[in-house]
Design a protein around this motif. Structure first.
Motif, PDB file in Angstrom:
ATOM      1  N   ALA A  20       0.837  -1.211   0.000  1.00  0.00           N
ATOM      2  CA  ALA A  20       0.000   0.000   0.000  1.00  0.00           C
ATOM      3  C   ALA A  20       0.866   1.254   0.000  1.00  0.00           C
ATOM      4  O   ALA A  20       0.559   2.242  -0.693  1.00  0.00           O
ATOM      5  CB  ALA A  20      -0.927  -0.010   1.218  1.00  0.00           C
ATOM      6  N   LYS A  56       2.273   1.853  -3.490  1.00  0.00           N
ATOM      7  CA  LYS A  56       1.267   2.426  -4.391  1.00  0.00           C
ATOM      8  C   LYS A  56       1.013   3.899  -4.064  1.00  0.00           C
ATOM      9  O   LYS A  56       0.896   4.733  -4.968  1.00  0.00           O
ATOM     10  CB  LYS A  56      -0.035   1.625  -4.261  1.00  0.00           C
ATOM     11  CG  LYS A  56       0.092   0.154  -4.585  1.00  0.00           C
ATOM     12  CD  LYS A  56       0.344  -0.112  -6.059  1.00  0.00           C
ATOM     13  CE  LYS A  56      -0.910   0.035  -6.865  1.00  0.00           C
ATOM     14  NZ  LYS A  56      -0.693  -0.358  -8.294  1.00  0.00           N
ATOM     15  N   GLU A  57       0.977   4.209  -2.770  1.00  0.00           N
ATOM     16  CA  GLU A  57       0.721   5.584  -2.346  1.00  0.00           C
ATOM     17  C   GLU A  57       1.805   6.542  -2.831  1.00  0.00           C
ATOM     18  O   GLU A  57       1.520   7.678  -3.238  1.00  0.00           O
ATOM     19  CB  GLU A  57       0.622   5.649  -0.821  1.00  0.00           C
ATOM     20  CG  GLU A  57       0.404   7.054  -0.273  1.00  0.00           C
ATOM     21  CD  GLU A  57       0.439   7.096   1.243  1.00  0.00           C
ATOM     22  OE1 GLU A  57       0.441   8.226   1.799  1.00  0.00           O
ATOM     23  OE2 GLU A  57       0.469   6.029   1.880  1.00  0.00           O
TER      24      GLU A  57
END
Length: 456
Positions: free
Chosen positions: A69, A72-73
């Motif tokens: 995550a 991706k951020e």
């Protein structure tokens, strides 16, 4: 697609090593870090950084979904796992691919099969690579283990199928002892690795630990020479060197060819290491395992070849064909690596975290230091105790040793105990200088009769 930004899912010196490789390639870097590592050098030097959880590895560096995550951020398109933590977790590699992220390492299927030591052993046999006599797969129970032991003769070694680092491993001298310790070894393996499967193999009394660096792109594989990692305590390496002083050219050809054959058998991609033991009595070698990641000791190989294995990993993960051809890989000189740990050798190498009051590293011709430490840095108690890797290179082994003695003498570290004094003593031991060591040399010879012997 070319990789443009890498999230580094690791810490310490290997994280800094990856950051530097990214910078040389013009690639952005994002350092993932735990709350305990917020003041670390990789966090300071990466282009960007992101806190992923608490100080325990289970709260941060082992949380694959959180790491993905974060990647991706921050717009990363690849993840480098380094070594340890999630670097040999096939599920994490699959999850990265599922999230559209390049995993800088081998395919998940290879990580999975080579992580199962019994399966890896079967693949080695299929590839014509020598293995020690033993069970074809995990032993069903203690009686099955006894039957194998009878056929190959005692003593035998019980090993965790999914493990490493000596956990779940037992040397057994007779049938009664095997029955007694089988369940204990299986339980220890289950706790440490999530699988209680263990197998049995012949125990060899005195062996050297020789490993071969391999590299592939999924279609072609090369070997990048061997390293000698025989100086160990409790199955943990302390010193590595290349080439091995105990391997002649004929054996070098056989052992590197065997490693390459095994990697070709699985169409290996990225950096990997095939590990062998060498029986000092016969000079025969046998496959132990394959590590499907970059190794702590990879700088030794880089110093005798001039290659950059981390940059090559990133290029191959980008989808490029490997730039290396076997005939182009040249070896020159000799390199030795000493691991400088924040440990007290006189107390069984007990880790001693704390604040570094002074930290000055050696410089000079043929000296390389990979470290994440600096003066004032507080070593967290949650991770391994590695402070620095010092690597010296010379035209000969003698010159590399002389440079290592100088480098060790130039280190200025206060605030925590270190293994520098141990290395200084080792480098003057006749058996080490003459290349006559084995994996139990420290316990059985160098420290024979010393009160610390039983702690090794």
């Amino acid at each position: 697609m070319p990789i443009k930004k890498v999230l580094i899912a690791n810490r310490g010196e290997i994280a800094l090593r990856v950051i530097r490789a990214c910078r040389e390639l013009g690639i952005g870097s994002v350092q993932a870090y735990s709350s305990a590592d917020k003041d670390s050098l990789p966090v300071r030097l990466a282009d960007e950084s992101v806190e992923i959880g608490g100080p325990q590895a289970t709260e941060s560096y082992l949380k694959g979904s959180t790491i993905i995550a974060a990647a991706k951020e921050f717009g990363a398109d690849a993840i480098h796992p380094g070594y340890g933590f999630l670097s040999e977790n096939p599920d994490f590699a699959e999850e990265c691919a599922g999230a559209g992220l390049a995993y800088i390492g081998p395919q998940a299927s290879i990580i999975r099969v080579m992580g199962d030591k019994a399966a890896a052993r079967r693949l080695a046999v299929e590839a014509g690579v020598p293995v020690t006599p033993g069970s074809d797969g995990p032993a069903a129970d203690s009686e099955a283990a006894v039957e194998v032991a009878r056929s190959i003769g005692f003593p035998v070694l019980i090993k965790a199928s999914a493990g490493g680092g000596g956990r779940g491993m037992r040397v057994v001298k007779n049938e009664d002892e095997l029955r007694e310790v089988f369940e204990r070894a299986s339980h220890e393996a289950a706790v440490a690795f999530g699988s209680g499967a263990v197998y049995v193999e012949k125990y060899l009394d005195k062996v050297r630990h020789i490993e071969v660096q391999v590299f592939g792109d999924g279609e072609r594989v090369v070997h990048v020479g061997e390293r000698d990692c025989s100086i160990q305590r409790r199955h943990q390496k302390l010193v590595e060197e290349s080439p091995s002083p105990a391997v002649d050219e004929a054996m070098r050809e056989r052992i590197t060819t065997a490693a390459r054959r095994l990697a070709e058998r699985v169409n290996y991609r990225s950096a990997g290491t095939v590990e062998f033991i060498v029986d000092t009595a016969t000079n025969d070698f046998y496959f132990i395992e394959m590590n499907t990641r970059i190794q702590v000791e990879h700088p030794v190989t880089e110093e005798v070849t001039g290659l950059d294995l981390i940059k090559e990993q990133i290029r191959v993960a980008s989808g490029e064909s490997m730039s290396l051809y076997q005939e182009d890989i040249k070896f020159f000189g000799h390199a030795i690596e000493c691991r400088i740990n924040a440990e007290d050798p006189d107390k069984g190498f007990m880790p001693r975290p704390g604040k570094l009051e002074e930290f000055t590293v050696p410089l000079g011709p043929g000296v390389r230091v990979d470290s994440h430490a600096y003066p004032g840095y507080v070593l967290p108690p949650y991770y391994d105790s590695l402070l620095a890797k010092v690597v010296t290179r010379g035209q000969t082994r003698e010159e590399a040793l002389a440079r290592m003695r100088c480098a060790l003498a130039e280190f200025q570290i206060t605030g925590v105990p270190t293994t520098i004094g141990f290395h200084q003593r080792l480098l003057n031991e006749p058996a080490f200088l003459e290349g006559r060591v084995h994996t139990r040399y420290l316990k059985e010879e160098m420290w024979a009769g010393h009160p610390m012997q039983e702690m090794l």
